[in-house]
Scaffold this motif. Structure first.
Motif, PDB file in Angstrom:
ATOM      1  N   ALA A   1       1.087 -10.497   2.864  1.00  0.00           N
ATOM      2  CA  ALA A   1       2.100 -10.177   3.873  1.00  0.00           C
ATOM      3  C   ALA A   1       3.278  -9.414   3.253  1.00  0.00           C
ATOM      4  O   ALA A   1       3.949  -8.643   3.938  1.00  0.00           O
ATOM      5  N   ASP A   2       3.501  -9.589   1.941  1.00  0.00           N
ATOM      6  CA  ASP A   2       4.650  -8.926   1.324  1.00  0.00           C
ATOM      7  C   ASP A   2       4.255  -7.667   0.549  1.00  0.00           C
ATOM      8  O   ASP A   2       5.001  -7.188  -0.304  1.00  0.00           O
ATOM      9  N   ILE A   3       3.085  -7.127   0.845  1.00  0.00           N
ATOM     10  CA  ILE A   3       2.644  -5.897   0.178  1.00  0.00           C
ATOM     11  C   ILE A   3       3.654  -4.779   0.431  1.00  0.00           C
ATOM     12  O   ILE A   3       4.256  -4.706   1.501  1.00  0.00           O
ATOM     13  N   HIS A   4       3.830  -3.928  -0.557  1.00  0.00           N
ATOM     14  CA  HIS A   4       4.724  -2.784  -0.366  1.00  0.00           C
ATOM     15  C   HIS A   4       4.099  -1.841   0.657  1.00  0.00           C
ATOM     16  O   HIS A   4       2.911  -1.527   0.575  1.00  0.00           O
ATOM     17  N   PRO A   5       4.873  -1.370   1.637  1.00  0.00           N
ATOM     18  CA  PRO A   5       4.294  -0.528   2.701  1.00  0.00           C
ATOM     19  C   PRO A   5       3.621   0.732   2.169  1.00  0.00           C
ATOM     20  O   PRO A   5       2.660   1.222   2.779  1.00  0.00           O
ATOM     21  N   ALA A   6       4.094   1.257   1.041  1.00  0.00           N
ATOM     22  CA  ALA A   6       3.460   2.456   0.478  1.00  0.00           C
ATOM     23  C   ALA A   6       2.056   2.106  -0.018  1.00  0.00           C
ATOM     24  O   ALA A   6       1.106   2.883   0.161  1.00  0.00           O
TER      25      ALA A   6
ATOM     26  N   LYS B   1      -3.828   2.103   0.893  1.00  0.00           N
ATOM     27  CA  LYS B   1      -5.082   1.346   0.829  1.00  0.00           C
ATOM     28  C   LYS B   1      -5.806   1.298   2.169  1.00  0.00           C
ATOM     29  O   LYS B   1      -7.031   1.342   2.222  1.00  0.00           O
ATOM     30  N   ALA B   2      -5.035   1.207   3.254  1.00  0.00           N
ATOM     31  CA  ALA B   2      -5.660   1.168   4.581  1.00  0.00           C
ATOM     32  C   ALA B   2      -6.548   2.390   4.781  1.00  0.00           C
ATOM     33  O   ALA B   2      -7.673   2.285   5.289  1.00  0.00           O
ATOM     34  N   LEU B   3      -6.062   3.542   4.362  1.00  0.00           N
ATOM     35  CA  LEU B   3      -6.858   4.765   4.507  1.00  0.00           C
ATOM     36  C   LEU B   3      -7.962   4.814   3.452  1.00  0.00           C
ATOM     37  O   LEU B   3      -9.102   5.185   3.757  1.00  0.00           O
ATOM     38  N   ALA B   4      -7.648   4.416   2.228  1.00  0.00           N
ATOM     39  CA  ALA B   4      -8.622   4.521   1.134  1.00  0.00           C
ATOM     40  C   ALA B   4      -9.885   3.702   1.420  1.00  0.00           C
ATOM     41  O   ALA B   4     -10.999   4.161   1.156  1.00  0.00           O
ATOM     42  N   VAL B   5      -9.725   2.498   1.978  1.00  0.00           N
ATOM     43  CA  VAL B   5     -10.906   1.664   2.211  1.00  0.00           C
ATOM     44  C   VAL B   5     -11.759   2.238   3.342  1.00  0.00           C
ATOM     45  O   VAL B   5     -12.977   2.061   3.357  1.00  0.00           O
ATOM     46  N   ASN B   6     -11.127   2.940   4.263  1.00  0.00           N
ATOM     47  CA  ASN B   6     -11.903   3.611   5.309  1.00  0.00           C
ATOM     48  C   ASN B   6     -12.588   4.866   4.768  1.00  0.00           C
ATOM     49  O   ASN B   6     -13.729   5.158   5.121  1.00  0.00           O
ATOM     50  N   LEU B   7     -11.907   5.580   3.899  1.00  0.00           N
ATOM     51  CA  LEU B   7     -12.518   6.739   3.252  1.00  0.00           C
ATOM     52  C   LEU B   7     -13.745   6.311   2.460  1.00  0.00           C
ATOM     53  O   LEU B   7     -14.736   7.041   2.366  1.00  0.00           O
ATOM     54  N   SER B   8     -13.681   5.116   1.899  1.00  0.00           N
ATOM     55  CA  SER B   8     -14.803   4.612   1.112  1.00  0.00           C
ATOM     56  C   SER B   8     -16.075   4.496   1.964  1.00  0.00           C
ATOM     57  O   SER B   8     -17.183   4.707   1.464  1.00  0.00           O
TER      58      SER B   8
ATOM     59  N   SER C   1       8.108   4.465   4.618  1.00  0.00           N
ATOM     60  CA  SER C   1       7.359   4.303   3.372  1.00  0.00           C
ATOM     61  C   SER C   1       5.855   4.250   3.649  1.00  0.00           C
ATOM     62  O   SER C   1       5.053   4.897   2.966  1.00  0.00           O
ATOM     63  N   PHE C   2       5.471   3.494   4.675  1.00  0.00           N
ATOM     64  CA  PHE C   2       4.057   3.383   5.049  1.00  0.00           C
ATOM     65  C   PHE C   2       3.483   4.741   5.445  1.00  0.00           C
ATOM     66  O   PHE C   2       2.434   5.163   4.968  1.00  0.00           O
ATOM     67  N   SER C   3       4.208   5.443   6.316  1.00  0.00           N
ATOM     68  CA  SER C   3       3.649   6.689   6.843  1.00  0.00           C
ATOM     69  C   SER C   3       3.679   7.800   5.782  1.00  0.00           C
ATOM     70  O   SER C   3       2.761   8.610   5.712  1.00  0.00           O
TER      71      SER C   3
ATOM     72  N   PHE D   1       0.279   9.740   4.902  1.00  0.00           N
ATOM     73  CA  PHE D   1       0.151  11.188   5.081  1.00  0.00           C
ATOM     74  C   PHE D   1      -0.127  11.905   3.759  1.00  0.00           C
ATOM     75  O   PHE D   1      -0.790  12.932   3.744  1.00  0.00           O
ATOM     76  N   GLU D   2       0.364  11.335   2.666  1.00  0.00           N
ATOM     77  CA  GLU D   2       0.077  11.945   1.363  1.00  0.00           C
ATOM     78  C   GLU D   2      -1.432  11.931   1.119  1.00  0.00           C
ATOM     79  O   GLU D   2      -2.018  12.928   0.685  1.00  0.00           O
TER      80      GLU D   2
END
Lengths: 324, 324
Positions: free
Chosen positions: A57-62, A67-74, A102-104, A108-109
């Motif tokens: 729950a305390d993960i850094h938003p960046a 990771k949210a995108l990376a695991v889907n790219l996988s 920070s998240f977005s 986007f990067e």
């Protein structure tokens, strides 16, 4: 600061600088409109990440945005697909602008790195979670599947296994390392996994099956065995382990994590003998190690684990939600 | 009874009886593989529904299974698209098999009705919510958009407005009706909205813009005005109201719900004078009433509401998450 839903979406997520040519209409209508080139198949996957279940729950938003995108790219990598479009359904307990920025930014990067475009989404209020829908393109008939492995095919994995599980243990305070460089390296493997997109594409005409290792080698290889009606023999001594892992944990602990730790996001794939030379060339160029860890066998033999040429038992399974 | 995640998914959601011809690979690999026919564009939308935010926590799972899909279908309807594939990311606090059976039965009934196929998804543990990704096909260049309306175009809506909001008020105990038939009718409009798929397709070459009314007429028409750089004059006396609504609530209450109640899932669309005759024929066949409620005007005039030919103010906006 409170602001309207549409304003919020516009500010953080409607920031397309250059639109892909296959996006006829992106964000801003009831649906996005896309064109799929001739002779290409569309690969679609969707994954949900829930705070406290899939990430701390305390993960850094960046880190979360990455990771949210990376695991889907996988998942696209495992099909040999080329990333194209993303939808993002984001559920937030409140509007925290620095969190959103920070998240977005991080999301986007990574989108830009893969020349992807965010084509739509939804922002709702509720417990922190998100569902990503990822869309890729792959030449017709050339996608990698779980079901193509044959008896005698060699089993490979990219990269090293178990690092992500070690990184999670460090994050949770279940382990401590005196070596700060090793600590950082393992943490990074957990927080910033690199999807094996280029490897998946290079494997299109070489591998008979592929899967990405998200739940752990044993669990994910099990899906390949089931889909391909095969068994397999895995040489545990051949499992690729990183130096930071090997030098800081017992070999039993390393093996446990490598077999069932999960979240490696490496590819596990099978290659017939005749393609091994071409494989060495094709993957060799990409700079990420790949290792032969065993061979496909008859279904009747099931999954056999060998250590020092002797059969060993392993009782731990990969992570399984709702498991009893 | 506890059962593994994959077993659970298989039992309730992997029940494709006849696969669509454009689905090369459905559930069961890292991605689904789809083929898009030549000269068709792909329409994609995603929506999240969170318990306690988008639906009452005690909603019957059959109603939820229906509505979750229906509201996503409504986005396809607004583009004039033909429904094709669905992804479902379902987050559940626990495994309740009778809940799952009822939910999935209802979902698949509607999927089958529209000849759609569930092509993938994700099941995770967490607070009850779901994200649907819906995919439809529309002939290239013929999709309806929000941005095509022109000054002078006539503004129409399908069906009647405000019923869903009245149904919600009844569900919440904020209103009571002595007439059980009216009670049922309004409840049904809230729980079982009918996506206007056929209407959307019939409008492809007739309407200059379209949107579905999910947040309320004023809010959603506002999106059309913004995207089309227009203003509009709406004749409140022309707003279509159902008999159960009109006969049981004050005209002020009816108007309030019709303008800003939301969740109507009717289409609001614009038609140039020259197409009105063709419109009467095309939509007339489909059996759902459609009503002209006003006309597009210059952007400088904004949105003007008329009652008895006099301009009136309306202070209530459609539902807006995170609104101040």
């Amino acid at each position: 600061m409170a602001c309207g839903e549409f304003e919020l979406i516009a500010r953080y997520f409607d920031r397309v600088t250059s639109s892909r040519r296959d996006v006829e209409k992106g964000i801003g209508d009831d649906c996005a409109l896309l064109s799929v080139p001739e002779k290409q198949s569309l690969a679609i996957s969707t994954d949900t990440l829930v705070a406290g279940v899939h990430f701390l729950a305390d993960i850094h938003p960046a880190d979360l945005g990455y990771k949210a995108l990376a695991v889907n790219l996988s998942d696209l990598a495992a099909m040999g697909a080329d990333p194209a479009w993303l939808t993002l359904a984001l559920t937030l307990p409140n509007v925290d602008e620095s969190w959103l920025e920070s998240f977005s930014d991080s999301l986007f990067e990574l989108l830009d790195y893969y020349d992807m475009q965010l084509i739509g989404g939804d922002t709702t209020r509720g417990p922190l979670s998100m569902t990503l829908g990822i869309h890729g393109l792959v030449p017709q008939g050339r996608a990698l599947r779980r079901s193509g492995a044959r008896i005698g095919d060699w089993i490979y994995v990219t990269g090293t296994l178990g690092d992500s599980a070690a990184g999670l243990a460090l994050l949770l305070g279940q382990a401590e390392l005196s070596d700060p460089a090793a600590h950082e390296a393992l943490l990074k493997r957990h927080l910033r996994p690199i999807p094996r997109i280029l490897q998946g594409q290079a494997l299109r005409d070489l591998a008979t099956s592929a899967i990405d290792i998200s739940d752990g080698l044993i669990s994910d290889l099990g899906h390949v065995l089931k889909a391909s009606d095969c068994g397999a023999r895995i040489n545990l001594d051949a499992l690729p382990l990183s130096e930071p892992l090997k030098q800081n944990f017992s070999s039993e602990q390393c093996l446990h994590w490598a077999l069932s730790g999960g979240e490696d996001y490496e590819l596990c794939f099978t290659v017939p003998e005749i393609n091994r030379g071409a494989l060495d060339v094709a993957l060799g160029y990409l700079g990420v190690p790949f290792t032969c860890i065993g061979q496909m066998g008859p279904q009747s033999e099931g999954l056999v684990l060998l250590q020092d040429d002797r059969v060993v038992e392993f009782n731990h399974k990969g992570f399984d939600h709702f498991g009893s």
